[in-house]
Design an enzyme around this catalytic site. Structure first.
Site, PDB file in Angstrom:
ATOM      1  N   CYS A   1     -26.345   9.229  12.250  1.00 29.47           N
ATOM      2  CA  CYS A   1     -26.275   8.733  10.744  1.00 29.47           C
ATOM      3  C   CYS A   1     -27.278   9.826  10.049  1.00 29.47           C
ATOM      4  O   CYS A   1     -27.016  10.939   9.911  1.00 29.47           O
ATOM      5  CB  CYS A   1     -26.682   7.251  10.792  1.00 29.47           C
ATOM      6  N   HIS A   2     -28.155   9.196   9.526  1.00 35.32           N
ATOM      7  CA  HIS A   2     -29.449   9.819   8.598  1.00 35.32           C
ATOM      8  C   HIS A   2     -30.625  10.434   9.633  1.00 35.32           C
ATOM      9  O   HIS A   2     -31.331  11.463   8.990  1.00 35.32           O
ATOM     10  CB  HIS A   2     -30.005   9.199   7.564  1.00 35.32           C
TER      11      HIS A   2
END
Length: 182
Positions: free
Chosen positions: A106-107
């Site tokens: 994800c991030h």
């Protein structure tokens, strides 16, 4: 083999912590929660507070050589906080310097960017990070899971919670292979 999960005191996406944790455990490895502060961390389900988890080690006391691999769960706030902590960034870079596998979802690649370890690597992430990855010298791809073996270590990345099954399968395969080489 011990596997470090590096998270900030707040902001980790709970499912991106708990599902890889369970996969690592089910594969016979020992997951360990490392954070920038001792005590407990607060996980989130998107923007809502979820469960708390006990920290096994503060990053200031953690040593790369004690772990066979590193997992960086996402959440927006989690990697943003980690990339502002010099000890956390150095811990991440240490896994690359030691040639140990790293998985990020994800991030989480924001922390990889701060550690200056994406240059020349191909990875995926939450789509909003693609420009950051390219600006840091990486190649961004829109794939469920990307295993990049070009470089000093294996880097496994995924885009989002929907990719967790593929992410977990790839990281367990790599960590188990690494464990057999040790």
């Amino acid at each position: 083999m011990q596997v470090a999960f590096l998270v900030a005191p707040e902001g980790v996406e709970q499912v991106e912590l708990t599902e890889p944790w369970q996969a690592v455990q089910d594969a016979g490895h020992e997951p360990r929660l490392v954070s920038t502060k001792s005590g407990q961390i607060q996980a989130f389900n998107h923007l809502d507070k979820a469960d708390t988890f006990d920290v096994d080690s503060a990053v200031a006391d953690a040593r790369v050589e004690d772990y066979g691999g590193l997992i960086l769960p996402g959440g927006v706030a989690n990697p943003d906080f980690l990339r502002m902590d010099a000890k956390a960034v150095a811990f991440v870079k240490g896994f690359f310097d030691a040639g140990k596998p790293v998985a990020a979802i994800c991030h989480a690649p924001w922390t990889l960017i701060e550690a200056d370890v994406v240059r020349g690597r191909t990875l995926t992430s939450w789509p909003s990070l693609q420009t950051d990855i390219r600006n840091a010298g990486g190649v961004w791809v829109d794939e469920q899971v990307k295993v990049c073996t070009g470089g000093s270590n294996t880097l496994i990345t995924s885009r989002k919670p929907d990719d967790l099954k593929a992410f977990n399968g790839a990281l367990v395969k790599e960590f188990t292979a690494q464990d057999h080489q040790s």
